[in-house]
Design an enzyme around this catalytic site. Structure first.
Site, PDB file in Angstrom:
ATOM      1  N   ASP A  29       0.682  -0.760   0.129  1.00 48.88           N
ATOM      2  CA  ASP A  29       0.037   0.262   0.252  1.00 48.88           C
ATOM      3  C   ASP A  29       0.548   1.107  -0.186  1.00 48.88           C
ATOM      4  O   ASP A  29       1.458   1.506   0.835  1.00 48.88           O
ATOM      5  CB  ASP A  29      -0.903   0.199   0.789  1.00 48.88           C
ATOM      6  CG  ASP A  29      -1.522   1.459   1.293  1.00 48.88           C
ATOM      7  OD1 ASP A  29      -1.673   2.123   0.224  1.00 48.88           O
ATOM      8  OD2 ASP A  29      -2.266   1.616   2.532  1.00 48.88           O
ATOM      9  N   ASN A  31      -0.173   4.329  -0.566  1.00 47.81           N
ATOM     10  CA  ASN A  31      -1.031   5.550   0.028  1.00 47.81           C
ATOM     11  C   ASN A  31      -1.767   5.698   1.152  1.00 47.81           C
ATOM     12  O   ASN A  31      -2.584   6.595   1.400  1.00 47.81           O
ATOM     13  CB  ASN A  31      -2.096   6.272  -1.087  1.00 47.81           C
ATOM     14  CG  ASN A  31      -3.018   5.335  -1.730  1.00 47.81           C
ATOM     15  OD1 ASN A  31      -3.454   4.382  -0.486  1.00 47.81           O
ATOM     16  ND2 ASN A  31      -4.435   6.043  -2.331  1.00 47.81           N
ATOM     17  N   ASP A  33      -4.296   3.905   2.448  1.00 50.37           N
ATOM     18  CA  ASP A  33      -5.774   3.363   2.938  1.00 50.37           C
ATOM     19  C   ASP A  33      -6.005   1.889   2.985  1.00 50.37           C
ATOM     20  O   ASP A  33      -7.445   1.586   3.306  1.00 50.37           O
ATOM     21  CB  ASP A  33      -6.534   4.023   1.826  1.00 50.37           C
ATOM     22  CG  ASP A  33      -5.979   3.025   0.498  1.00 50.37           C
ATOM     23  OD1 ASP A  33      -4.925   1.509   0.106  1.00 50.37           O
ATOM     24  OD2 ASP A  33      -6.977   2.987  -0.625  1.00 50.37           O
ATOM     25  N   ASP A  37      -1.102  -1.108  -3.410  1.00 48.79           N
ATOM     26  CA  ASP A  37      -1.297   0.147  -4.972  1.00 48.79           C
ATOM     27  C   ASP A  37      -0.258  -0.109  -5.977  1.00 48.79           C
ATOM     28  O   ASP A  37       0.752  -0.064  -5.978  1.00 48.79           O
ATOM     29  CB  ASP A  37      -2.028   1.512  -4.296  1.00 48.79           C
ATOM     30  CG  ASP A  37      -1.043   1.841  -3.457  1.00 48.79           C
ATOM     31  OD1 ASP A  37      -0.345   1.765  -4.178  1.00 48.79           O
ATOM     32  OD2 ASP A  37      -1.427   2.276  -2.488  1.00 48.79           O
ATOM     33  N   ASP A 106      -3.686  -8.849 -17.029  1.00 48.91           N
ATOM     34  CA  ASP A 106      -4.255  -9.629 -17.189  1.00 48.91           C
ATOM     35  C   ASP A 106      -6.106  -9.975 -17.776  1.00 48.91           C
ATOM     36  O   ASP A 106      -5.908  -9.288 -17.915  1.00 48.91           O
ATOM     37  CB  ASP A 106      -4.992 -10.533 -15.991  1.00 48.91           C
ATOM     38  CG  ASP A 106      -5.497 -11.538 -14.911  1.00 48.91           C
ATOM     39  OD1 ASP A 106      -5.947 -12.193 -15.975  1.00 48.91           O
ATOM     40  OD2 ASP A 106      -4.918 -11.842 -14.239  1.00 48.91           O
ATOM     41  N   ASP A 210      -7.287 -15.006 -18.139  1.00 49.87           N
ATOM     42  CA  ASP A 210      -7.925 -16.086 -17.699  1.00 49.87           C
ATOM     43  C   ASP A 210      -9.424 -16.772 -17.808  1.00 49.87           C
ATOM     44  O   ASP A 210     -10.260 -16.290 -18.915  1.00 49.87           O
ATOM     45  CB  ASP A 210      -8.630 -14.528 -16.738  1.00 49.87           C
ATOM     46  CG  ASP A 210      -9.731 -14.845 -15.665  1.00 49.87           C
ATOM     47  OD1 ASP A 210      -9.483 -15.596 -14.247  1.00 49.87           O
ATOM     48  OD2 ASP A 210     -10.587 -14.951 -15.324  1.00 49.87           O
ATOM     49  N   GLU A 264      -5.392 -19.624 -19.194  1.00 51.35           N
ATOM     50  CA  GLU A 264      -5.515 -20.234 -18.089  1.00 51.35           C
ATOM     51  C   GLU A 264      -7.157 -21.592 -18.378  1.00 51.35           C
ATOM     52  O   GLU A 264      -7.507 -20.835 -19.279  1.00 51.35           O
ATOM     53  CB  GLU A 264      -5.911 -19.295 -16.736  1.00 51.35           C
ATOM     54  CG  GLU A 264      -6.256 -20.385 -16.095  1.00 51.35           C
ATOM     55  CD  GLU A 264      -6.798 -19.993 -14.834  1.00 51.35           C
ATOM     56  OE1 GLU A 264      -7.707 -19.554 -13.495  1.00 51.35           O
ATOM     57  OE2 GLU A 264      -8.701 -19.242 -15.463  1.00 51.35           O
ATOM     58  N   HIS A 337      -2.838 -16.752  -6.827  1.00 49.42           N
ATOM     59  CA  HIS A 337      -4.710 -15.967  -5.697  1.00 49.42           C
ATOM     60  C   HIS A 337      -5.399 -17.128  -6.332  1.00 49.42           C
ATOM     61  O   HIS A 337      -6.169 -16.887  -5.107  1.00 49.42           O
ATOM     62  CB  HIS A 337      -4.241 -14.783  -6.678  1.00 49.42           C
ATOM     63  CG  HIS A 337      -4.830 -15.119  -7.849  1.00 49.42           C
ATOM     64  ND1 HIS A 337      -4.564 -15.402  -8.546  1.00 49.42           N
ATOM     65  CD2 HIS A 337      -6.436 -14.628  -8.626  1.00 49.42           C
ATOM     66  CE1 HIS A 337      -5.225 -15.665 -10.204  1.00 49.42           C
ATOM     67  NE2 HIS A 337      -6.557 -15.362  -9.625  1.00 49.42           N
ATOM     68  N   ASP A 338      -5.503 -18.205  -6.446  1.00 50.87           N
ATOM     69  CA  ASP A 338      -6.212 -18.960  -6.385  1.00 50.87           C
ATOM     70  C   ASP A 338      -6.789 -20.470  -5.523  1.00 50.87           C
ATOM     71  O   ASP A 338      -7.088 -21.022  -5.294  1.00 50.87           O
ATOM     72  CB  ASP A 338      -6.976 -19.440  -7.259  1.00 50.87           C
ATOM     73  CG  ASP A 338      -7.361 -18.312  -8.253  1.00 50.87           C
ATOM     74  OD1 ASP A 338      -7.829 -17.661  -7.794  1.00 50.87           O
ATOM     75  OD2 ASP A 338      -7.384 -18.656  -9.582  1.00 50.87           O
TER      76      ASP A 338
HETATM   77  C1  NOJ Z   1      -9.307 -18.028 -12.939  1.00 47.61           C
HETATM   78  C2  NOJ Z   1      -9.035 -16.103 -11.930  1.00 47.61           C
HETATM   79  O1  NOJ Z   1      -8.269 -16.788 -11.314  1.00 47.61           O
HETATM   80  C3  NOJ Z   1      -9.686 -15.926 -10.389  1.00 47.61           C
HETATM   81  O2  NOJ Z   1      -8.822 -15.761  -9.095  1.00 47.61           O
HETATM   82  C4  NOJ Z   1     -11.257 -15.679 -10.988  1.00 47.61           C
HETATM   83  O3  NOJ Z   1     -11.984 -15.921  -9.796  1.00 47.61           O
HETATM   84  C5  NOJ Z   1     -11.897 -16.289 -11.758  1.00 47.61           C
HETATM   85  N1  NOJ Z   1     -11.216 -17.277 -12.861  1.00 47.61           N
HETATM   86  C6  NOJ Z   1     -13.016 -15.701 -12.444  1.00 47.61           C
HETATM   87  O4  NOJ Z   1     -12.201 -15.198 -13.194  1.00 47.61           O
END
Ligand code: NOJ
Length: 565
Positions: A29, A31, A33, A37, A106, A210, A264, A337-338
């Site tokens: 972060d 700034n 908040d 960012d 992305d 994605d 992906e 992140h999944d």
């Molecule tokens: C795959 C992404 O990696 C995930 O984080 C997202 O929720 C879904 N696609 C939908 O866009």
């Protein structure tokens, strides 16, 4: 060489690269908040570069109401004001390029946000020119009050949402806030190409695409096999026109730039991937992500755990190597992140440092483009949240409803979420042991993992033997030794439930990688024909690396890499 193998052996920049994934909301972060960012990212570019990274993939930075934290895009050509503005993005882009790092965006074009102007227009009337940008159907049943088919969303109940103004339902295979685009409409494909051109012309170097395998739905949208989530997937994952659309994007735009693409697609198989990435005239993507190597401790989803099965994981790596060898290029990653953090899954919290180093070694010395997720390089771990109010993600909330139906108690559910949810990888990056872990000057948008006092970048910088410094050595080694990038791959002791042993070979140079997945001592004997005393020990996670004959007894989660020239 077969024809395809000649193509394959061509050395190309993206095959040699190390990509670092930034999930902007939780990176840094700038700034004050509480939300990560672009200024925060800018301030850490030297750090990212110092790991040995050559490119950054930014999870969505675009304008978004955050139904799915950026994966619901309200404007593909503007920056989320929470993260900054276009000028700050350009500063980050230039900052990356100055440091010799490329930038991948992305590309989320299976769906937009309901806040996108196309969708707002689409809802105005069935005659609106944007109406056909999305997938609409009349309701079923006597009064038309039943959804058009039995498909279910992956994230949020049914896959259809009724809109009164047009008296139709729109399809959303993710949250309600993510209406699926109608890619069969040539105008939508033109928009996608314009988005690609917009960013490529600005200087961006490629895209992570994605759920790109979802963009073509089977004609007639037939009813699905009724499973409790994502019913219908068989009708849109790798659908009828997918290749054709990807080819159009490739021929009309991507082929005109020296850019990278990584696709992906859930549940993807080597046969399907090869259709897109086989090098030569038919190639439409540079590479893709596969998922099954991350299913060695779970059944179908991270939420349903089974004991970690090393043989299962090794089989996946072998399967992908065999399929891609001589044909196309693959990817190597352990986190994003999944998914929950890898040390909690395939390593050991007791031997966190040792196992994190071992995991990186076994994964990244295989053949493929490397992806590292923020915080992985310091061995960040899963978080333990106490109550459901602390969670943030639609998947968690949807699963709560599903598991309630199965009479799973709230208490048990929270335990499952703490192990299985993707929120584990979304806690703020731990920069130091000061207030808010140096992530922000105020309370962050999402809980910090309290272990930031010990696990943080500053501590890792100060410790010669840290995971971070090991990553640096590992990535430097790979960069300096082509065998680690292009060499072929051969496994030994495939039946071992404790060791992953493989060699790489290129032009008479051999690399032997030994990785132990247990705290128990295992007797490792060098495979026939390999004399360890003739090799140079180039990487290891312990100081004492004596040999015992032509082998050694492994220490907990030990890894050793020998180079033979
Ligand atoms: C795959 C992404 O990696 C995930 O984080 C997202 O929720 C879904 N696609 C939908 O866009």
């Amino acid at each position: 060489y077969e024809k395809s193998e000649v193509f394959f052996m061509q050395k190309t920049w993206y095959k040699e690269k190390v990509v670092y994934q930034v999930w902007p909301r939780s990176f840094c972060d700038g700034n004050g908040d509480g939300i990560g960012d672009l200024e925060g990212i800018y301030s850490k570019l030297d750090y990212i570069k110092s790991i040995g990274v050559d490119a950054i993939w930014f999870s969505p930075l675009f304008k978004s109401p955050n139904a799915d934290y950026g994966y619901d895009i309200a404007d593909y050509m503007d920056i989320n004001p929470e993260y900054g503005d276009m000028d700050t993005f350009k500063k980050v882009l230039a900052g990356c390029h100055e440091r010799g790092m490329r930038v991948f965006m992305d590309l989320v074009v299976n769906h937009t946000s309901t806040e996108h102007k196309w969708f707002k227009e689409a809802c105005k009337s069935v005659d609106n020119p944007y109406h056909d940008y999305y997938i609409w159907r009349k309701g079923k049943g006597k009064n038309g009050k039943k959804p058009p088919n039995n498909w279910l969303s992956t994230f949020e109940g049914g896959a259809w949402e009724y809109v009164e103004s047009v008296d139709e339902y729109y399809l959303h295979v993710f949250t309600k806030g993510q209406p699926d685009l109608n890619m069969d409409n040539p105008k939508v494909r033109e928009e996608v190409k314009n988005i690609m051109k917009f960013w490529l012309d600005m200087g961006v170097d490629g895209f992570r695409e994605d759920v790109i395998t979802y963009i073509s739905k089977r004609e007639g949208l037939p009813n699905a096999i009724p499973i409790p989530v994502a019913a219908g997937m068989e009708h849109y994952n790798c659908g009828p026109h997918l290749y054709e659309y990807l080819k159009e994007f490739h021929d009309d735009v991507l082929s005109k730039y020296d850019c990278f693409t990584v696709g992906e697609g859930p549940l993807i198989t080597p046969e399907k991937v090869l259709r897109f990435v086989t090098e030569g005239d038919t190639q439409v993507l540079k590479t893709m992500f596969s998922f099954d190597h991350l299913e060695a401790d779970c059944f179908m989803t991270d939420w349903i755990k089974i004991p970690f099965n090393l043989k299962k994981m090794k089989k996946c790596y072998q399967k992908w190597y065999d399929a891609m060898n001589g044909k196309g290029w693959h990817t190597l990653y352990l986190e994003n992140h999944d998914h929950p953090r890898i040390v909690d899954r395939y390593g050991s919290l007791k031997y966190r440092v040792e196992s994190a180093k071992m995991l990186a070694t076994m994964c990244y010395l295989q053949r493929g483009t490397i992806f590292i997720y923020q915080g992985q390089e310091i061995g960040m771990t899963n978080i333990e949240l106490k109550s459901i109010d602390e969670f943030k993600d639609m998947i968690t909330f949807n699963n709560q409803i599903l598991f309630k139906k199965l009479h799973i108690s709230d208490e048990k559910f929270i335990k499952m979420a703490n192990r299985g949810s993707r929120e584990n990888s979304r806690t703020p990056v731990q920069w130091n042991d000061g207030p808010y872990a140096g992530f922000s000057t105020v309370e962050p948008w999402f809980n910090l993992n309290p272990n930031y006092k010990e696990i943080n970048v500053a501590a890792a910088e100060a410790d010669e033997n840290s995971i971070l410094n090991y990553y640096r050595k590992l990535l430097k080694f790979r960069k300096e030794n082509e065998v680690a990038i292009y060499g072929d791959f051969k496994q030994y002791y495939k039946n071992s439930k404790e060791l992953f042993v493989y060699e790489r070979n290129l032009d008479g140079v051999k690399l032997l990688v030994v990785a132990s997945f247990t705290e128990n001592a295992v007797d490792f004997k060098a495979p026939d024909g390999i004399d360890l005393s003739k090799g140079e020990l180039v990487l290891t996670n312990y100081n004492d690396s004596a040999l015992n004959g032509n082998g050694f007894k492994t220490k907990p989660y030990e890894t050793r890499v020998y180079l033979f020239k």
